[in-house]
Design a protein around this motif. Structure first.
Motif, PDB file in Angstrom:
ATOM      1  N   ILE A  17       0.857  -1.184   0.000  1.00 25.72           N
ATOM      2  CA  ILE A  17       0.000   0.000   0.000  1.00 25.72           C
ATOM      3  C   ILE A  17       0.889   1.228   0.000  1.00 25.72           C
ATOM      4  O   ILE A  17       1.728   1.404   0.887  1.00 25.72           O
ATOM      5  CB  ILE A  17      -0.923   0.029   1.232  1.00 25.72           C
ATOM      6  N   MET A  18       0.716   2.061  -1.004  1.00 25.54           N
ATOM      7  CA  MET A  18       1.459   3.313  -1.099  1.00 25.54           C
ATOM      8  C   MET A  18       0.487   4.456  -0.866  1.00 25.54           C
ATOM      9  O   MET A  18      -0.448   4.664  -1.640  1.00 25.54           O
ATOM     10  CB  MET A  18       2.136   3.432  -2.460  1.00 25.54           C
ATOM     11  N   LEU A  19       0.668   5.170   0.236  1.00 25.60           N
ATOM     12  CA  LEU A  19      -0.182   6.303   0.585  1.00 25.60           C
ATOM     13  C   LEU A  19       0.425   7.545  -0.047  1.00 25.60           C
ATOM     14  O   LEU A  19       1.438   8.072   0.427  1.00 25.60           O
ATOM     15  CB  LEU A  19      -0.278   6.435   2.105  1.00 25.60           C
ATOM     16  N   VAL A  20      -0.169   7.984  -1.145  1.00 26.97           N
ATOM     17  CA  VAL A  20       0.457   8.978  -2.010  1.00 26.97           C
ATOM     18  C   VAL A  20      -0.171  10.354  -1.817  1.00 26.97           C
ATOM     19  O   VAL A  20      -1.365  10.551  -2.045  1.00 26.97           O
ATOM     20  CB  VAL A  20       0.324   8.568  -3.493  1.00 26.97           C
ATOM     21  N   GLY A  21       0.643  11.314  -1.402  1.00 29.40           N
ATOM     22  CA  GLY A  21       0.209  12.707  -1.375  1.00 29.40           C
ATOM     23  C   GLY A  21       0.539  13.339  -2.714  1.00 29.40           C
ATOM     24  O   GLY A  21       1.710  13.412  -3.096  1.00 29.40           O
ATOM     25  N   LEU A  90      -3.001   4.561  -2.863  1.00 33.03           N
ATOM     26  CA  LEU A  90      -4.149   5.177  -2.211  1.00 33.03           C
ATOM     27  C   LEU A  90      -3.847   6.663  -2.117  1.00 33.03           C
ATOM     28  O   LEU A  90      -2.971   7.086  -1.354  1.00 33.03           O
ATOM     29  CB  LEU A  90      -4.354   4.566  -0.831  1.00 33.03           C
ATOM     30  N   ILE A  91      -4.521   7.451  -2.911  1.00 31.22           N
ATOM     31  CA  ILE A  91      -4.089   8.837  -3.089  1.00 31.22           C
ATOM     32  C   ILE A  91      -4.886   9.815  -2.228  1.00 31.22           C
ATOM     33  O   ILE A  91      -6.058   9.630  -1.944  1.00 31.22           O
ATOM     34  CB  ILE A  91      -4.153   9.269  -4.572  1.00 31.22           C
ATOM     35  N   SER A  92      -4.170  10.865  -1.799  1.00 29.36           N
ATOM     36  CA  SER A  92      -4.755  11.995  -1.085  1.00 29.36           C
ATOM     37  C   SER A  92      -4.264  13.263  -1.763  1.00 29.36           C
ATOM     38  O   SER A  92      -3.142  13.310  -2.271  1.00 29.36           O
ATOM     39  CB  SER A  92      -4.303  12.026   0.380  1.00 29.36           C
ATOM     40  N   ALA A 102      -3.469   8.604   5.504  1.00 32.50           N
ATOM     41  CA  ALA A 102      -2.503   7.820   6.278  1.00 32.50           C
ATOM     42  C   ALA A 102      -3.093   7.347   7.599  1.00 32.50           C
ATOM     43  O   ALA A 102      -2.978   6.168   7.971  1.00 32.50           O
ATOM     44  CB  ALA A 102      -1.232   8.633   6.518  1.00 32.50           C
ATOM     45  N   GLY A 103      -3.731   8.253   8.337  1.00 36.16           N
ATOM     46  CA  GLY A 103      -4.300   7.885   9.636  1.00 36.16           C
ATOM     47  C   GLY A 103      -5.384   6.825   9.540  1.00 36.16           C
ATOM     48  O   GLY A 103      -5.311   5.781  10.213  1.00 36.16           O
ATOM     49  N   PRO A 104      -6.441   7.031   8.727  1.00 35.91           N
ATOM     50  CA  PRO A 104      -7.482   6.012   8.596  1.00 35.91           C
ATOM     51  C   PRO A 104      -6.948   4.665   8.128  1.00 35.91           C
ATOM     52  O   PRO A 104      -7.433   3.610   8.563  1.00 35.91           O
ATOM     53  CB  PRO A 104      -8.434   6.612   7.558  1.00 35.91           C
ATOM     54  N   THR A 105      -5.942   4.689   7.258  1.00 39.18           N
ATOM     55  CA  THR A 105      -5.393   3.425   6.768  1.00 39.18           C
ATOM     56  C   THR A 105      -4.709   2.654   7.880  1.00 39.18           C
ATOM     57  O   THR A 105      -4.897   1.440   8.028  1.00 39.18           O
ATOM     58  CB  THR A 105      -4.414   3.686   5.606  1.00 39.18           C
TER      59      THR A 105
END
Length: 334
Positions: A17-21, A90-92, A102-105
């Protein structure tokens, strides 16, 4: 939904999982790593508006679009896909760790029993948050201490938000207000204004930036007493200056504090009592000396607390520590 790429063999290739800003939304302000992460992903998950902002990177990928209020569903979908061996972006918008995914994940991951040793790995890829992007467009409002507060009461009780607003307004922070107003939430910005006016001048500079670096970008300069009358929506970020912030030539600037130490009109020489590379004469040590002198001159603790706008118990413990330290030094030198 586009045609997804083949699902990898989960047994041979653990998912990720890549949390992408993605930053403010323009390609020029997306980091190279953010772009690379989206390009290498098999599955891209995000709010529908954010998906549109990276549309040029999505060919051949599985796209999972979610609505604004489905953050936990996005995180669950990301974990499910990663468990199948897929690489998930998973983009923000802005930064994934600032009011992002990031937090919810991590909450979903921990609830599912995930640990950092799990085959499914997690990477957070930072991006410029709204406060950085908006500040860059209006000048240099964040040069001194600042904070961010969300006015969304969808998940946070209003009294909690109000206490935070009141505290930072009194403490003279520059403040970035996120989620200031929506179609249903219209009074929150009015209440924020009311709380700030308890501590700040009515003419305190305010900048309102909508859709920074996007097609419908709008910038408005106003003042604290006029702020709530401006056009504000969910795509807006509101920047409220501190007591020293000013607007000049269309630029909002918060001084760093050099004028406290240097005479800027006299070639930058230090002011009387100040030294380069040393704390201000009104810094901690200098203030402690002043506090002790005022107390020795007969000012009681309540008066000192009011004068310095600090809690009574803090003043009391500070003076007690000073007395204890003085006694210890005297004993050591005896």
């Amino acid at each position: 939904m586009t045609t997804p790429s083949p699902v990898p063999d989960a047994a041979s290739m653990p998912g990720k999982i890549m949390l992408v800003g993605i930053g403010p939304g323009s390609e020029a302000h997306m980091t190279a790593r953010a772009r690379q992460a989206i390009e290498e992903a098999d599955t891209v998950i995000g709010y529908v508006t954010y998906i549109k902002l990276v549309a040029d990177l999505l060919e051949g990928k599985e796209i999972i679009r979610k609505s604004m209020t489905e953050e936990l569903d996005r995180a669950v979908s990301a974990l499910d896909a990663a468990r199948q061996g897929r690489k998930v972006a998973l983009i923000s918008s802005g930064d994934a760790g600032v009011y992002g995914m990031a937090g919810p994940t991590y909450e979903v991951l921990f609830q599912a029993g995930w640990t950092p040793d799990d085959p499914v790995q997690v990477e957070i890829i930072p991006g410029a948050s709204a406060l950085n992007s908006c500040a860059a467009l209006v000048g240099a409002p964040l040069t001194h201490d600042f904070c961010a507060i969300s006015l969304s009461d969808l998940l946070t009780p209003w009294p909690t938000i109000a206490r935070r607003l009141d505290a930072v307004a009194m403490a003279d922070f520059v403040v970035a207000l996120y989620n200031p107003k929506s179609g249903r939430r219209t009074r929150q910005i009015v209440e924020a204004q009311r709380l700030f006016l308890r501590h700040r001048r009515p003419d305190t500079p305010v900048a309102i930036v909508k859709s920074a670096y996007r097609r419908r970008e709008q910038i408005l300069f106003t003042t604290l007493d006029q702020m709530a009358e401006a056009e504000i929506g969910m795509l807006s970020t509101v920047l409220i200056g501190n007591s020293n912030t000013f607007v000049r030539h269309g630029l909002m600037v918060t001084p760093r504090g050099y004028a406290n130490k240097y005479d800027l009109e006299q070639g930058g020489n230090t002011r009387d009592g100040e030294r380069r590379g040393r704390s201000l004469s009104t810094g901690l040590l200098g203030w402690l000396d002043t506090l002790q002198a005022e107390h020795a001159a007969g000012l009681d603790i309540d008066t000192l607390a009011a004068r310095h706008r600090l809690p009574v118990d803090y003043i009391r413990s500070t003076l007690l520590d000073a007395v204890t330290e003085t006694a210890a030094q005297a004993e050591a030198s005896a």
